[in-house]
Enzyme design. Structure first.
Site, PDB file in Angstrom:
ATOM      1  N   HIS A 190       5.104   0.353  -0.514  1.00  9.24           N
ATOM      2  CA  HIS A 190       5.821  -0.498   0.443  1.00  9.24           C
ATOM      3  C   HIS A 190       4.776  -1.501   0.919  1.00  9.24           C
ATOM      4  O   HIS A 190       3.685  -1.561   0.353  1.00  9.24           O
ATOM      5  CB  HIS A 190       6.406   0.337   1.595  1.00  9.24           C
ATOM      6  CG  HIS A 190       5.402   0.972   2.475  1.00  9.24           C
ATOM      7  ND1 HIS A 190       4.680   2.092   2.111  1.00  9.24           N
ATOM      8  CD2 HIS A 190       4.930   0.646   3.704  1.00  9.24           C
ATOM      9  CE1 HIS A 190       3.839   2.427   3.070  1.00  9.24           C
ATOM     10  NE2 HIS A 190       3.967   1.562   4.062  1.00  9.24           N
ATOM     11  N   HIS A 202       3.404  -4.727   4.093  1.00 11.75           N
ATOM     12  CA  HIS A 202       3.404  -5.249   5.461  1.00 11.75           C
ATOM     13  C   HIS A 202       2.870  -6.678   5.500  1.00 11.75           C
ATOM     14  O   HIS A 202       2.103  -7.092   4.628  1.00 11.75           O
ATOM     15  CB  HIS A 202       2.498  -4.393   6.367  1.00 11.75           C
ATOM     16  CG  HIS A 202       2.911  -2.960   6.474  1.00 11.75           C
ATOM     17  ND1 HIS A 202       4.011  -2.563   7.192  1.00 11.75           N
ATOM     18  CD2 HIS A 202       2.364  -1.825   5.967  1.00 11.75           C
ATOM     19  CE1 HIS A 202       4.128  -1.240   7.108  1.00 11.75           C
ATOM     20  NE2 HIS A 202       3.151  -0.773   6.370  1.00 11.75           N
ATOM     21  N   CYS A 253       6.011   6.641   4.023  1.00  7.90           N
ATOM     22  CA  CYS A 253       4.775   5.902   3.714  1.00  7.90           C
ATOM     23  C   CYS A 253       4.148   6.363   2.405  1.00  7.90           C
ATOM     24  O   CYS A 253       3.257   5.695   1.868  1.00  7.90           O
ATOM     25  CB  CYS A 253       3.749   6.056   4.842  1.00  7.90           C
ATOM     26  SG  CYS A 253       4.333   5.390   6.408  1.00  7.90           S
ATOM     27  N   GLU A 267      -0.509  -3.472  11.697  1.00  8.26           N
ATOM     28  CA  GLU A 267       0.227  -3.154  10.474  1.00  8.26           C
ATOM     29  C   GLU A 267       1.674  -3.633  10.625  1.00  8.26           C
ATOM     30  O   GLU A 267       2.290  -4.131   9.684  1.00  8.26           O
ATOM     31  CB  GLU A 267       0.194  -1.650  10.231  1.00  8.26           C
ATOM     32  CG  GLU A 267       0.730  -1.232   8.897  1.00  8.26           C
ATOM     33  CD  GLU A 267       0.587   0.262   8.677  1.00  8.26           C
ATOM     34  OE1 GLU A 267      -0.373   0.667   7.996  1.00  8.26           O
ATOM     35  OE2 GLU A 267       1.430   1.032   9.195  1.00  8.26           O
ATOM     36  N   HIS A 294       0.855  -1.192   0.000  1.00 13.66           N
ATOM     37  CA  HIS A 294       0.000   0.000   0.000  1.00 13.66           C
ATOM     38  C   HIS A 294       0.892   1.244   0.000  1.00 13.66           C
ATOM     39  O   HIS A 294       2.112   1.152   0.058  1.00 13.66           O
ATOM     40  CB  HIS A 294      -0.971   0.019   1.195  1.00 13.66           C
ATOM     41  CG  HIS A 294      -0.399   0.436   2.503  1.00 13.66           C
ATOM     42  ND1 HIS A 294      -1.134   1.080   3.468  1.00 13.66           N
ATOM     43  CD2 HIS A 294       0.853   0.292   3.029  1.00 13.66           C
ATOM     44  CE1 HIS A 294      -0.386   1.304   4.526  1.00 13.66           C
ATOM     45  NE2 HIS A 294       0.816   0.843   4.299  1.00 13.66           N
ATOM     46  N   ASP A 333      -4.941 -10.476   0.380  1.00 14.59           N
ATOM     47  CA  ASP A 333      -3.642 -11.129   0.516  1.00 14.59           C
ATOM     48  C   ASP A 333      -2.882 -11.120  -0.810  1.00 14.59           C
ATOM     49  O   ASP A 333      -3.439 -11.451  -1.863  1.00 14.59           O
ATOM     50  CB  ASP A 333      -3.839 -12.577   0.978  1.00 14.59           C
ATOM     51  CG  ASP A 333      -2.511 -13.235   1.323  1.00 14.59           C
ATOM     52  OD1 ASP A 333      -1.627 -12.557   1.866  1.00 14.59           O
ATOM     53  OD2 ASP A 333      -2.368 -14.442   1.035  1.00 14.59           O
ATOM     54  N   HIS A 334      -1.615 -10.729  -0.743  1.00 14.61           N
ATOM     55  CA  HIS A 334      -0.775 -10.602  -1.933  1.00 14.61           C
ATOM     56  C   HIS A 334      -1.402  -9.638  -2.944  1.00 14.61           C
ATOM     57  O   HIS A 334      -1.346  -9.855  -4.149  1.00 14.61           O
ATOM     58  CB  HIS A 334      -0.470 -11.974  -2.553  1.00 14.61           C
ATOM     59  CG  HIS A 334       0.568 -12.737  -1.769  1.00 14.61           C
ATOM     60  ND1 HIS A 334       0.270 -13.380  -0.587  1.00 14.61           N
ATOM     61  CD2 HIS A 334       1.901 -12.915  -1.946  1.00 14.61           C
ATOM     62  CE1 HIS A 334       1.365 -13.945  -0.103  1.00 14.61           C
ATOM     63  NE2 HIS A 334       2.377 -13.679  -0.907  1.00 14.61           N
TER      64      HIS A 334
END
Lengths: 139, 139, 139, 139, 139, 139
Positions: free
Chosen positions: A39, A41, A33, A128, A14, A79-80
């Site tokens: 980037h 998490h 950010c 996060e 994100h 996810d992914h």
């Protein structure tokens, strides 16, 4: 009343970036950010449901069913993935942990009713990172 | 000989994608890790140095200095970055955890000599998730 | 209302010792925690702030600013210190985890207002060890 | 009011099996948790007590005494035991995490009064696995 | 050479009991671990494979495939099972963590060759509890 | 050969301070770790023993006995103590994690022989914090 929790996780990219602001203002407000190339998490998600145990099963909610529900309604969609680009319920919203948690609530609160009519969603807790996390109780 | 370790972390986006392959082959080989819009992780990095303790300090290496070195040489270059697009030492390489760990070794092995001439890098351990990790000992 | 948390840590020495009591009574009441030459802990501190997300940032509070505030107001004063001897806001108080948490509240509640006027401190959670911890909600 | 918590653990076998149902219905309802020959867990138990710190000790409750109480009243009865066969307060009840937590409350709420008359039990938190856990607040 | 690891978990019952000994001798040797009605654990299993990264994928071994292999060959056979009664490869053996790890090696060493012919099993690490664990390197 | 590990913990105060140096040089070399009034940590200690499992017990070493031995030989001497002032085997030595680990080895290597004559100490792993740790293999 018993509170029952299930922990799941997902890995996503994100960035924090407000399109009504200049690049400079975004960097000033969000620092790294706002990195243009994203980037990411390993998010940890804890879903808490409250209710009274069913006398025949001893369960407030079947945690196997809750796990499958969370995977179907949430994990498969995030996810992914890129939370800004790939996730329809985040379009047009800042991809902050706060906003993600509130969107998860909107999806899971009614969905939990379908598998446990007498129970209700109590809390969405979203990490996060191990040091930054939010909790949302629906109001 | 004593082995001394320091743990640091960084958050980054990446994807697994081999440009010599078709989109279909990339999906077949890498599954959701090939998602075009990236995904990301909270990486945990453990750097292990070996040597004998200095009798005056009791240290194999000053862990404060090692922490600052890792942050300067590695973390500043990868934290809140895209490992495929933003990190020069990963250009042209698959952004697998294995390859990232080997690149970190190339940077840190000589750099550690500059702050602890009698010690040497022993291991780079890199967690992509709490359940997936690699270790590289330099050969 | 969303609850947003940030985790920080510090390493400190302390002892539990009431100067109005005899050495024997202190040992009886506090056991090894009364050891004259001190002992110490890796304390983990979780600060929780509540509020509503700002629509422009998606944030209840900027966690980078909250982290810097906690470091400036708390961590710099207690990290690598003796909680009984080196920390002015603990002078004359038992250095129990309960009392430390309540003093942290007094410092952080107004300080958070200076960086997030619409948010407020909700909870101080302080781990003395992974198995012993306290929470204080301000009343 | 301060909330003080102590974490303990125990290892036990159990199964989820309702004797008024057929084998088939038990498998349908509980899946592998109904395995006739049992399975087991490393349970983690967090007991939270609330009260105001005693001015002479700085304690809401002496956590050493609380730890010994939990071990005597709970851990000795369930550790390295079969929760269905060996634990008298679970006889005739489904050995779900919900029910175990509620039975622990019944035992600990009055017992804590004997070591800390001005404090009271606030919460029983019981982890069956790192991803499945329940909380009970006594009503 | 790079070492790549995957962590999985399972929940199982067992007891330590040598049938050639009397009940008294079993209790003397194994203490509460000899409890006739079993006890259980959340086991954590880390499988480490070594090899050189494939230049086209950057992988020593596809961790998704390794995860599926461990689940098929190990987890399905031991999860929610009784290690003494339900697991054929443990029949006639003491269900100690040492012996379980060695049996896992015998199964996984050749199986890993079928999905990654150029890599090889390096280590089986098995946690019985967070504080008790074993490692086996095959010899 | 199997490697078997047991994890214990202790809480202690210490400082890093070389008495042959000036106050200024100590501050320069050790920073806040030289704080005159001490600081402290929750140390985590992992003791690894290697050997072959006894066919009658399945054990390389009885981990209950190993735990009791570590508590008697190490934990009782360092827990809730000042490592510089209260611990005889540290007198005259820098209280660095490296030196503490090497002293633990000297005590535990022969002591383990008394409870498991066919096994031997393999590694002392000592965490000063979750991010700083050392390992010593005896040479």
């Amino acid at each position: 009343m018993i509170y029952v929790s299930r922990k799941e996780h997902f890995n996503a990219a994100h960035k924090l970036y407000n399109p009504i602001w200049s690049e400079e203002k975004n960097i000033e407000m969000f620092g790294p950010c706002a990195n243009a190339n994203w980037h990411g998490h390993n998010f940890e998600l804890i879903v808490t449901v409250k209710g009274t145990p069913n006398p025949e099963t001893g369960f407030v909610i079947d945690l196997k069913k809750l796990s499958l529900l969370i995977r179907k309604e949430i994990i498969e969609k995030v996810d992914h993935k890129n939370l800004n680009l790939d996730v329809d319920f985040m379009f047009g919203k800042m991809a902050s942990t706060e906003n993600i948690a509130m969107e998860f609530w909107k999806i899971l609160a009614p969905a939990i009713k379908t598998i446990a009519p007498d129970a209700q969603l109590h809390c969405i807790k979203l990490y996060e990172t191990p040091r930054n996390f939010v909790e949302y109780l629906g109001e």
